[in-house]
Design a protein around this motif. Structure first.
Motif, mmCIF file in Angstrom:
data_model
loop_
_atom_site.group_PDB
_atom_site.id
_atom_site.type_symbol
_atom_site.label_atom_id
_atom_site.label_comp_id
_atom_site.label_asym_id
_atom_site.label_seq_id
_atom_site.Cartn_x
_atom_site.Cartn_y
_atom_site.Cartn_z
ATOM 1 N N THR A 55 0.859 -1.174 0.000
ATOM 2 C CA THR A 55 0.000 0.000 0.000
ATOM 3 C C THR A 55 0.898 1.227 0.000
ATOM 4 N N LEU A 56 0.667 2.151 -0.906
ATOM 5 C CA LEU A 56 1.454 3.377 -0.976
ATOM 6 C C LEU A 56 0.754 4.466 -0.178
ATOM 7 N N LEU A 57 1.502 5.096 0.708
ATOM 8 C CA LEU A 57 0.943 6.120 1.578
ATOM 9 C C LEU A 57 1.305 7.515 1.087
ATOM 10 N N ASP A 58 0.500 8.493 1.439
ATOM 11 C CA ASP A 58 0.779 9.889 1.154
ATOM 12 C C ASP A 58 1.717 10.402 2.243
ATOM 13 N N ALA A 59 2.957 10.716 1.861
ATOM 14 C CA ALA A 59 3.991 11.097 2.836
ATOM 15 C C ALA A 59 3.579 12.292 3.689
ATOM 16 N N GLU A 60 3.008 13.306 3.082
ATOM 17 C CA GLU A 60 2.600 14.492 3.852
ATOM 18 C C GLU A 60 1.540 14.169 4.886
ATOM 19 N N LYS A 61 0.585 13.325 4.501
ATOM 20 C CA LYS A 61 -0.518 13.010 5.406
ATOM 21 C C LYS A 61 -0.089 12.164 6.589
ATOM 22 N N GLY A 63 2.935 12.732 7.999
ATOM 23 C CA GLY A 63 3.943 13.534 8.686
ATOM 24 C C GLY A 63 5.365 13.353 8.189
ATOM 25 N N LYS A 64 5.533 12.949 6.940
ATOM 26 C CA LYS A 64 6.869 12.806 6.336
ATOM 27 C C LYS A 64 6.955 13.720 5.109
ATOM 28 N N ALA A 65 6.811 15.017 5.348
ATOM 29 C CA ALA A 65 6.696 15.986 4.260
ATOM 30 C C ALA A 65 8.019 16.310 3.564
ATOM 31 N N ALA A 114 10.010 14.370 8.748
ATOM 32 C CA ALA A 114 8.943 15.356 8.929
ATOM 33 C C ALA A 114 9.327 16.740 8.420
ATOM 34 N N ASP A 115 10.549 17.162 8.744
ATOM 35 C CA ASP A 115 10.937 18.540 8.445
ATOM 36 C C ASP A 115 12.461 18.668 8.514
ATOM 37 N N MET A 116 12.956 19.881 8.327
ATOM 38 C CA MET A 116 14.397 20.121 8.321
ATOM 39 C C MET A 116 15.036 19.772 9.665
#
Length: 157
Positions: A55-61, A63-65, A114-116
């Motif tokens: 299953t492919l997940l939406d990274a942003e949704k 928390g891996k933006a 998630a972020d920088m």
């Protein structure tokens, strides 16, 4: 290498588009009855060409933006040190993909965080802790232009 005919390729295409399809749905899509479709699918699975269903997940949704492509050069290239590096990388959950390269860099990592701030933590506390790294070059994804997990299949036969 196993050879696949046009019907097999259609089955593979259908599954690449949607791995949740059942045999009846695949049969309908490719214009074949259920029993031969089932037999072909089992033959394809036994061949090992289908590695797994995912299953492919939406990274942003989730928390891996932030996606980072990280190029790594090693100081030394002994078998032992290469194996140690690869073993360490396999254990890092942030690393989605890792490729051993020929060229300017030894490895390319695809890192999802998630972020920088999360990437800085990964870089300084995990990646930098791996022995034998000479250089790391990070490229940050601004906008994904194309992303696919499907391989092109020859359906012209």
């Amino acid at each position: 290498m196993e050879t696949f005919d046009l019907t097999d390729m259609k089955i593979l295409r259908a599954l690449q588009d949607d791995a949740r399809l059942n045999t009846k749905e695949i049969a309908h899509k490719i214009g074949l009855s259920v029993t031969p479709t089932y037999e072909r699918l089992k033959k394809i699975e036994r061949s090992g060409v289908i590695r797994q269903y995912v299953t492919l997940l939406d990274a942003e949704k989730i928390g891996k933006a932030l996606t980072v492509f990280c190029n790594v050069s090693l100081q030394l290239h002994s078998q032992k040190l290469i194996r140690q590096f690869e073993t360490a990388i396999r254990k890092m959950e942030e690393v989605m993909e890792c490729y051993h390269l020929a060229g300017t860099y030894d490895y390319m990592l695809k890192v999802a965080v998630a972020d920088m701030k999360s990437y800085q933590y990964f870089l300084t506390n995990k990646l930098a802790a791996v022995e034998n790294i000479a250089q790391v070059h990070s490229s940050f994804v601004m906008t994904p232009v194309k992303y696919t997990t499907s391989y092109p299949l020859d359906l012209s036969s």
